[in-house]
Design an enzyme around this catalytic site. Structure first.
Site, PDB file in Angstrom:
ATOM      1  N   ARG A  76     -19.877 -27.679 -34.816  1.00  0.00           N
ATOM      2  CA  ARG A  76     -19.670 -26.730 -35.905  1.00  0.00           C
ATOM      3  C   ARG A  76     -18.191 -26.362 -35.967  1.00  0.00           C
ATOM      4  NH1 ARG A  76     -21.929 -20.537 -36.305  1.00  0.00           N
ATOM      5  NH2 ARG A  76     -19.966 -20.180 -35.193  1.00  0.00           N
ATOM      6  N   TYR A  86     -15.078 -13.394 -37.739  1.00  0.00           N
ATOM      7  CA  TYR A  86     -16.160 -13.687 -36.806  1.00  0.00           C
ATOM      8  C   TYR A  86     -16.384 -15.196 -36.703  1.00  0.00           C
ATOM      9  CZ  TYR A  86     -20.901 -14.019 -34.955  1.00  0.00           C
ATOM     10  OH  TYR A  86     -22.008 -14.346 -34.214  1.00  0.00           O
ATOM     11  N   ASP A 131     -20.699 -22.854 -40.971  1.00  0.00           N
ATOM     12  CA  ASP A 131     -21.512 -21.663 -41.246  1.00  0.00           C
ATOM     13  C   ASP A 131     -20.766 -20.751 -42.208  1.00  0.00           C
ATOM     14  OD1 ASP A 131     -23.108 -19.433 -41.230  1.00  0.00           O
ATOM     15  OD2 ASP A 131     -22.957 -19.047 -39.080  1.00  0.00           O
ATOM     16  N   HIS A 170     -22.112 -17.922 -43.385  1.00  0.00           N
ATOM     17  CA  HIS A 170     -22.540 -16.573 -43.008  1.00  0.00           C
ATOM     18  C   HIS A 170     -22.832 -15.664 -44.201  1.00  0.00           C
ATOM     19  CE1 HIS A 170     -23.244 -13.942 -39.592  1.00  0.00           C
ATOM     20  NE2 HIS A 170     -23.011 -15.010 -38.851  1.00  0.00           N
ATOM     21  N   GLU A 207     -24.179 -24.250 -43.849  1.00  0.00           N
ATOM     22  CA  GLU A 207     -25.198 -23.268 -43.447  1.00  0.00           C
ATOM     23  C   GLU A 207     -24.967 -21.904 -44.088  1.00  0.00           C
ATOM     24  OE1 GLU A 207     -26.153 -20.797 -39.322  1.00  0.00           O
ATOM     25  OE2 GLU A 207     -25.082 -22.692 -39.233  1.00  0.00           O
ATOM     26  N   GLU A 227     -31.908 -18.343 -40.578  1.00  0.00           N
ATOM     27  CA  GLU A 227     -31.847 -17.658 -39.294  1.00  0.00           C
ATOM     28  C   GLU A 227     -32.198 -16.176 -39.404  1.00  0.00           C
ATOM     29  OE1 GLU A 227     -27.331 -16.391 -38.251  1.00  0.00           O
ATOM     30  OE2 GLU A 227     -27.648 -18.546 -38.443  1.00  0.00           O
ATOM     31  N   ARG A 256     -33.550 -23.119 -40.338  1.00  0.00           N
ATOM     32  CA  ARG A 256     -32.739 -22.489 -39.293  1.00  0.00           C
ATOM     33  C   ARG A 256     -33.467 -21.366 -38.548  1.00  0.00           C
ATOM     34  NH1 ARG A 256     -29.149 -22.844 -36.417  1.00  0.00           N
ATOM     35  NH2 ARG A 256     -27.729 -21.171 -36.984  1.00  0.00           N
ATOM     36  N   GLU A 287     -28.971 -25.895 -32.241  1.00  0.00           N
ATOM     37  CA  GLU A 287     -27.770 -25.135 -31.918  1.00  0.00           C
ATOM     38  C   GLU A 287     -27.815 -24.761 -30.441  1.00  0.00           C
ATOM     39  OE1 GLU A 287     -25.359 -21.243 -33.645  1.00  0.00           O
ATOM     40  OE2 GLU A 287     -27.491 -21.489 -34.086  1.00  0.00           O
ATOM     41  N   TRP A 322     -22.738 -10.188 -44.932  1.00  0.00           N
ATOM     42  CA  TRP A 322     -22.285 -10.785 -43.657  1.00  0.00           C
ATOM     43  C   TRP A 322     -23.466 -11.431 -42.974  1.00  0.00           C
ATOM     44  CZ3 TRP A 322     -23.276 -10.493 -38.469  1.00  0.00           C
ATOM     45  CH2 TRP A 322     -22.312 -11.034 -37.606  1.00  0.00           C
TER      46      TRP A 322
END
Length: 409
Positions: free
Chosen positions: A147, A159, A217, A219, A243, A269, A290, A346, A409
């Site tokens: 990633r 982040y 990602d 996010h 992602e 996720e 995810r 992951e 976020w």
């Protein structure tokens, strides 16, 4: 066999984990992961005050019945707190069943469909040389995919970038939650991000060639049209996946993204129920699921959603950073080993302190993750070591725009 006790252990070996330990009258114990990053004590209280007593006297082998009892019997369904609590019970019961049978959980799920799990690691850098060094380290560790996260000019702290200080002064490494009574705040600029990121992937491809699978990602920070624009801009660099491009509860938004780009998409996720995936799967709007066993209700419902995903040629990409305890990661590894439509896992790697609390049989060798052949999930909790690491309040960062507006976020 009957359940005689259900104990909740909260420990913080570099970050907070909530573990459920179920014990039977035959002395067999099972562990489940109930960690909900930044809201850990809410799940611990849910288990301690509302669930533990319901388990006493139940047959631990009745996994499906217990899952439905806890889900449907409460009336107030779904939500991350409820589903993390149910997940812990579900994992612990699978752990007990495996130990009683003398088999690792993946054997109870139909046996191995592969020799091990392909993983991806988290490479990042404040500049290209630092990013390249991080990619090389992850390849040397054995990851077959990487990633890519990078600092962005105009964004002071971001982040996911390992050596970069966050707004609160904490650092993102393999344990990114900042200790303290309030979350650190970061400033976000979508325009700067969309302008810079394609140049990063161009540089990475030029350095490492066309064959290394690369992931990114987003996010949840983009609108659907911004996500579509990014996906299209990244097409020349052949990503394994892009992602979490936009807030995932807006399933229909992925129609627009899918219409504009062929970059593979991964999401889920933050999902905690099968309904969260319905449109995404049936319309083939994503390529990878995810979801995390810890936040999705455990092994039982995650297996079901992957069976549904298989009908649409969609694979797994289970969430697996260090806000999933070794118990939760083991649960996903057993499932990933068994299902036919596994995609990638992951794998971030827990801290040494965490490994002293959670003793496990999982191995990472020759580029493949394997849960091991110890009966059950293959993880045991050292309660004395856990007690040496008391809970510490911690939060992941939150996001604001330059004018102070809270952002996704």
């Amino acid at each position: 066999m009957r359940i005689t006790s259900a104990d909740i252990i909260v420990t913080s070996p570099t970050r907070n984990f909530v573990t459920l330990k179920i014990t039977t009258d035959e002395g067999i114990t099972g562990l489940g992961d109930a960690t909900l990053n930044g809201r850990e004590l809410a799940v611990a209280a849910y288990l301690r005050d509302h669930v533990a007593q319901l388990l006493i006297g139940r047959d631990p082998h009745r996994i499906e019945d217990t899952w439905q009892y806890l889900y449907r019997g409460a009336y107030w369904r779904r939500g991350p707190v409820t589903m993390a609590a149910i997940a812990a019970v579900d994992m612990a019961l699978w752990d007990i069943k495996g130990k009683a049978a003398g088999l690792p959980v993946y054997q109870l799920l139909g046996g191995a469909s592969r020799t091990g799990l392909m993983t991806y690691g988290h490479a990042s850098g404040r500049d290209l040389p630092e990013l390249f060094d991080s990619v090389r380290r992850h390849i040397e560790e054995g990851h077959q995919a990487v990633r890519i996260q990078s600092s962005v000019p105009g964004i002071p702290a971001l982040y996911g970038v390992a050596a970069q200080p966050q707004a609160s002064g904490v650092r993102y490494d393999h344990e990114p939650a900042g200790r303290g009574s309030r979350p650190p705040e970061e400033v976000w600029n979508t325009h700067a991000y969309l302008h810079h990121l394609p140049t990063v992937f161009e540089a990475v491809r030029n350095e490492f060639g066309p064959d290394l699978p690369l992931l990114h990602d987003g996010h949840h920070r983009m609108t659907p049209i911004q996500a579509a624009k990014l996906g299209k801009a990244l097409e020349p660099y052949d990503l394994f996946w892009l992602e979490d491009t936009t807030p995932a509860e807006h399933q229909e938004a992925f129609r627009l993204i899918r219409h504009h780009t062929t970059t593979p998409l991964a999401v889920g996720e933050v999902f905690n129920h099968a309904a969260d995936f319905r449109t995404l799967l049936t319309e083939r709007l994503i390529d990878y699921v995810r979801a995390a066993a810890t936040h999705f209700g455990g092994i039982t419902p995650l297996r079901k959603i992957m069976d549904t995903a298989a009908e649409y040629q969609i694979k797994s990409g289970f969430h697996g950073p260090t806000d999933i305890s070794p118990v939760g990661l083991a649960a996903q590894a057993h499932l990933g080993l068994a299902i036919h439509n596994f995609g990638i896992q992951e794998y971030m790697g827990h801290s040494e302190a965490t490994h002293t609390v959670f003793r496990q049989s999982m191995t990472f060798k020759d580029g493949l993750l394997h849960p091991g052949d110890t009966p059950g999930l293959g993880v045991e909790l050292d309660e004395e070591a856990a007690a040496a690491h008391p809970y510490q309040q911690a939060y992941l960062p939150c996001n604001r725009l330059a004018d102070g507006t809270i952002h996704d976020w």
